[in-house]
Enzyme design. Structure first.
Site, PDB file in Angstrom:
ATOM      1  N   ASP A 124       0.871  -1.158   0.000  1.00  0.00           N
ATOM      2  CA  ASP A 124       0.000   0.000   0.000  1.00  0.00           C
ATOM      3  C   ASP A 124       0.924   1.229   0.000  1.00  0.00           C
ATOM      4  OD1 ASP A 124      -3.152   0.800   1.669  1.00  0.00           O
ATOM      5  OD2 ASP A 124      -2.046   1.775   0.049  1.00  0.00           O
TER       6      ASP A 124
HETATM    7  C1  GLC Z   1      -4.372   4.349  -0.359  1.00  0.00           C
HETATM    8  C2  GLC Z   1      -5.229   3.199   0.133  1.00  0.00           C
HETATM    9  C3  GLC Z   1      -5.296   2.039  -0.808  1.00  0.00           C
HETATM   10  C4  GLC Z   1      -5.221   2.561  -2.231  1.00  0.00           C
HETATM   11  C5  GLC Z   1      -3.834   3.130  -2.439  1.00  0.00           C
HETATM   12  C6  GLC Z   1      -3.634   3.714  -3.832  1.00  0.00           C
HETATM   13  O1  GLC Z   1      -3.631   4.865   0.688  1.00  0.00           O
HETATM   14  O2  GLC Z   1      -4.947   2.685   1.436  1.00  0.00           O
HETATM   15  O3  GLC Z   1      -6.498   1.324  -0.525  1.00  0.00           O
HETATM   16  O4  GLC Z   1      -5.471   1.529  -3.150  1.00  0.00           O
HETATM   17  O5  GLC Z   1      -3.506   4.106  -1.460  1.00  0.00           O
HETATM   18  O6  GLC Z   1      -4.462   4.792  -4.032  1.00  0.00           O
END
Ligand code: GLC
Length: 753
Positions: free
Chosen positions: A279
């Site tokens: 993430d």
């Molecule tokens: C965000 C979220 C995740 C998302 C990623 C990309 O922080 O936690 O669910 O897919 O970043 O946007």
């Protein structure tokens, strides 16, 4: 579809021809080029995390040209993705195409119900269809890969991301996960209208303490295996191409550096052949967790733990090559990660035609079409839960002489789009007021009054909401006047779209501002009130639930929200949704969920009712306001003749349990018949109830059907303290009903043979 399980499984991710092509390609790659595939940059078409202060897009495209980037996220549109792809394919030495990812959570431009609403439909074909439309639109905009479905089991309404998943139950969560994966990925990742899906956030993110986003978790192994992991396992079995890890720690180790989770369980035990993407900056946050000394140490720990792609930390870009050259990380670790990433790119067909998703004609033809809005409206109406209809105020007649529609949310064309709204056009939803007016036409005098205020100023996905005028009651008199002069009052109450979602935890789960105060005033002049709740998290408001005769839980229903709610309000659709999450009476009960353990002192423990030594609150009922699985209809259903094929079964047997369900009301409708078990005693404690099957079935007036569920050892099995999935001989309660409380019950003994 028995037990709610979609039967069409997908092929695995391993194709021998593709594996050979990967062998050949990897034989040519330098370590820098391999590390490049493991590096993901964001673009700036959307902002979904703390933006890095690294150079601008030009610098990043230079790195693409140098083969140092394998993926980009938040870059959108046929033209923009074509330009970026061209740099990778034509300028880098080996021309390896980029894979473009984006958060297509509940629609790309045509918004579908937010995931917790979608799950309220308990209709896996509807869930799947919505994801298929989202994939069709996203792929037309150059997106190859969605960071969805989110499948974090959540029991805490304080957590803003409860809106993003399928609620509190692992069985429903697993069925929804596989339906969403199948919807996004279709039968082949190579199809133009399908995109790679992501099982996220692996794992335990929904158990952040106190519902505080990004917080630490206290999660034991029993809950991990029996509650948190089942949806992820179902997603892997459905062929999900990627998994995203999470911000939290498990057992004292940040999951992005957690070998037990990522390598032992996901890659080894489950044979997951896709890749794990971190993430946003979870690798870079390991030093902040105080788990890694610095970014280099974090890169080492993440690679070792099986994180294959680094979203926005630069840890792999800056340090992984050195870690391999110094022998600290085996090159085989990098080779495995790169193979997994190239595998998904080959499966998507990106090597055959890197520009296949870059058609501006497709983009114009396939996005936000009328057909998609019709499908969104159908999904939305099926997601609505009728919580209460005590005096049968609903459905309303379209010829009702006068109707007051009250509340700023009723006239809000933006909030229904929900959080995580992709590329939805601002204020593009059909509002509740528009839906009602469109339904009644000129046959009813519809009066609108705003009544209360919620957020002020522009709503931003990444910014705190402002509530300057929230205590203003100047709208009360006009609203009360309108209510006093109307046959029925429809009041929209709930939450702003960005009160839930990422980074939106709240210590309160009540209605914000003066909403409840206004409702009480309206009720004092006209008790014929229908409350339409529009919210991202369960709302605790006992007075509302106890005094208002008709209540719809509509969550945030997407582009066609107003039309879908009107379909239900006026009976064009008989509501069929069921709660995927318990609704608390108050915050003090949270976390509250139906599948809790019995404890040693449950209700009724002491025979002396006044004694206090049993599990209860001295100041509140400990039962929820509304139970998991609850949802009414404009008709009624009678359950009878629960019948089990045999009171005993062997481990190798499969037996049936059936029940008669009859539509005893005056309208046709759908019912979600739910099948639960309770293991009476076991080597580790099992919940008082566990959902093990459901079927959503249509009934004509007076129609009766025999509904059957099958039971085999897997239905009764669980993960014990040895992490083995097995059934234990013993006695079980077998229960079937229309919610998790009003259940017919019989018994079954599993024999030791
Ligand atoms: C965000 C979220 C995740 C998302 C990623 C990309 O922080 O936690 O669910 O897919 O970043 O946007």
């Amino acid at each position: 579809m028995a037990n709610g399980v979609l039967t069409d499984k997908r092929s695995s991710l391993i194709d021998p021809d593709i594996e050979k092509k990967i062998d050949d390609l990897m034989a040519k790659m330098t370590i820098e080029e391999k590390v490049g595939q493991m590096n993901q940059y964001t673009s700036t078409w959307d902002v979904t995390g703390p933006m890095p202060d690294e150079g601008d897009t030009k610098d990043r495209y230079q790195k693409v040209a140098e083969g140092k980037v394998g993926s980009m996220l938040n870059i959108l549109g046929a033209q923009a993705t074509y330009e970026a792809q061209k740099i990778a394919v034509e300028n880098s030495r080996l021309g390896i195409p980029l894979i473009f990812g984006y958060d297509v959570i509940h629609g790309y431009k045509t918004m579908f119900p937010i995931p917790i609403a979608d799950a309220s439909s308990w209709d896996m074909e509807v869930v799947k269809k919505g994801c298929a439309i989202a994939a069709k639109e996203a792929s037309a905009a150059g997106v190859h890969w969605t960071f969805a479905p989110m499948m974090d089991i959540a029991r805490d309404a304080r957590w803003g991301r409860i809106m993003e998943g399928a609620g509190e139950d692992p069985f429903l969560g697993a069925r929804v996960a596989e339906a969403r994966v199948q919807g996004f990925q279709g039968y082949s990742l190579c199809d133009l209208d399908t995109i790679a899906a992501t099982a996220k956030h692996f794992s335990g993110y929904g158990f952040v303490i106190a519902g505080l986003d990004y917080n630490t978790t206290e999660l034991n192994q029993n809950t991990l295996f029996n509650t948190v992991l089942p949806p992820f396992k179902a997603a892997v079995e459905a062929g999900v191409a990627t998994v995203m890890n999470a911000f939290n720690d498990y057992n004292g180790i940040p999951v992005t550096g957690n070998e037990f989770l990522q390598r032992d369980i996901l890659k080894k035990d489950w044979n997951f052949d896709g890749f794990i993407v971190s993430d946003w900056n979870t690798i870079g946050e390991m030093p902040i967790h105080q788990y890694a000394k610095d970014l280099k140490d974090a890169a080492f720990k993440a690679a070792k733990a099986g994180t294959d792609m680094d979203m926005e930390s630069r840890g792999y870009e800056y340090h992984l090559g050195d870690l391999v050259r110094s022998g600290k990380i085996e090159e085989s670790v990098v080779n495995d990660a790169v193979r997994r990433i190239l595998r998904v790119k080959f499966l998507l067909g990106l090597f055959d035609d890197p520009y296949k998703y870059c058609s501006e004609e497709r983009e114009k033809a396939n996005i936000n079409t009328e057909e998609h809005k019709v499908i969104s409206r159908d999904a939305a109406k099926r997601s609505i839960v009728l919580l209460k209809n005590e005096t049968s105020l609903l459905p309303l007649s379209k010829n009702i002489p006068s109707l007051a529609v009250i509340g700023s949310l009723a006239d809000d064309k933006d909030t229904p789009l929900g959080s995580w709204r992709g590329q939805a056009l601002e204020n593009s939803a059909v509002s509740l007021l528009e839906g009602i007016r469109s339904a009644v036409g000129s046959s009813s005098d519809v009066r609108f009054e705003k009544g209360y205020n919620l957020a002020s100023g522009k709503r931003e996905f990444t910014q705190e909401l402002k509530f300057e005028g929230i205590d203003d009651t100047s709208g009360f008199d006009a609203a009360t006047e309108a209510a006093s002069k109307s046959n029925v009052v429809v009041v929209a109450l709930g939450e702003e779209c960005f009160q839930s979602g990422e980074g939106r935890s709240q210590t309160s789960i009540n209605l914000k501002g003066k909403q409840l105060e206004l409702l009480k005033k309206l009720h004092s002049v006209n008790p014929n009130i229908v409350v339409v709740l529009m919210n991202g998290r369960p709302v605790a408001e006992p007075w509302l639930y106890e005094n208002i005769p008709s209540i719809l839980e509509t969550w945030h229903l997407g582009s066609e929200a107003g039309n879908a709610i009107a379909d239900v309000l006026f009976g064009d659709y008989n509501p069929s949704g069921k709660l995927p999450v318990s609704i608390p009476r108050n915050l003090g009960q949270v976390p509250i969920y139906y599948n809790h353990n019995q404890t040693g002192r449950p209700f009724g423990y002491p025979n002396d009712a006044d004694m206090v030594f049993w599990s209860h609150y001295t100041d509140s009922d400990k039962t929820p306001q509304y139970y998991f699985g609850h949802g009414l209809s404009y008709t009624s259903f009678k359950y009878s003749d629960l019948c089990i094929e045999s009171p005993t079964m062997n481990m190798s047997d499969t037996i049936n349990v059936s029940v008669r369900v009859k539509n005893t009301g005056a309208l046709a409708g759908e019912e979600v018949i739910q099948f639960y078990i309770n293991d009476k005693y076991s080597s580790t404690i099992r919940p008082v109830k566990e959902l093990k099957g459901f079927q959503k079935v249509h009934f004509e007036v007076g129609e009766e059907k025999l509904i059957t569920f099958t039971i085999d050892w897997q239905t009764l099995a669980f993960y014990g303290s040895d992490q083995e999935f097995k059934a234990e001989p013993g006695e079980f309660d077998i229960m079937i009903g229309g919610n998790s409380q009003d259940l017919l019950k019989t018994e079954l003994e599993l024999l030791d043979s």
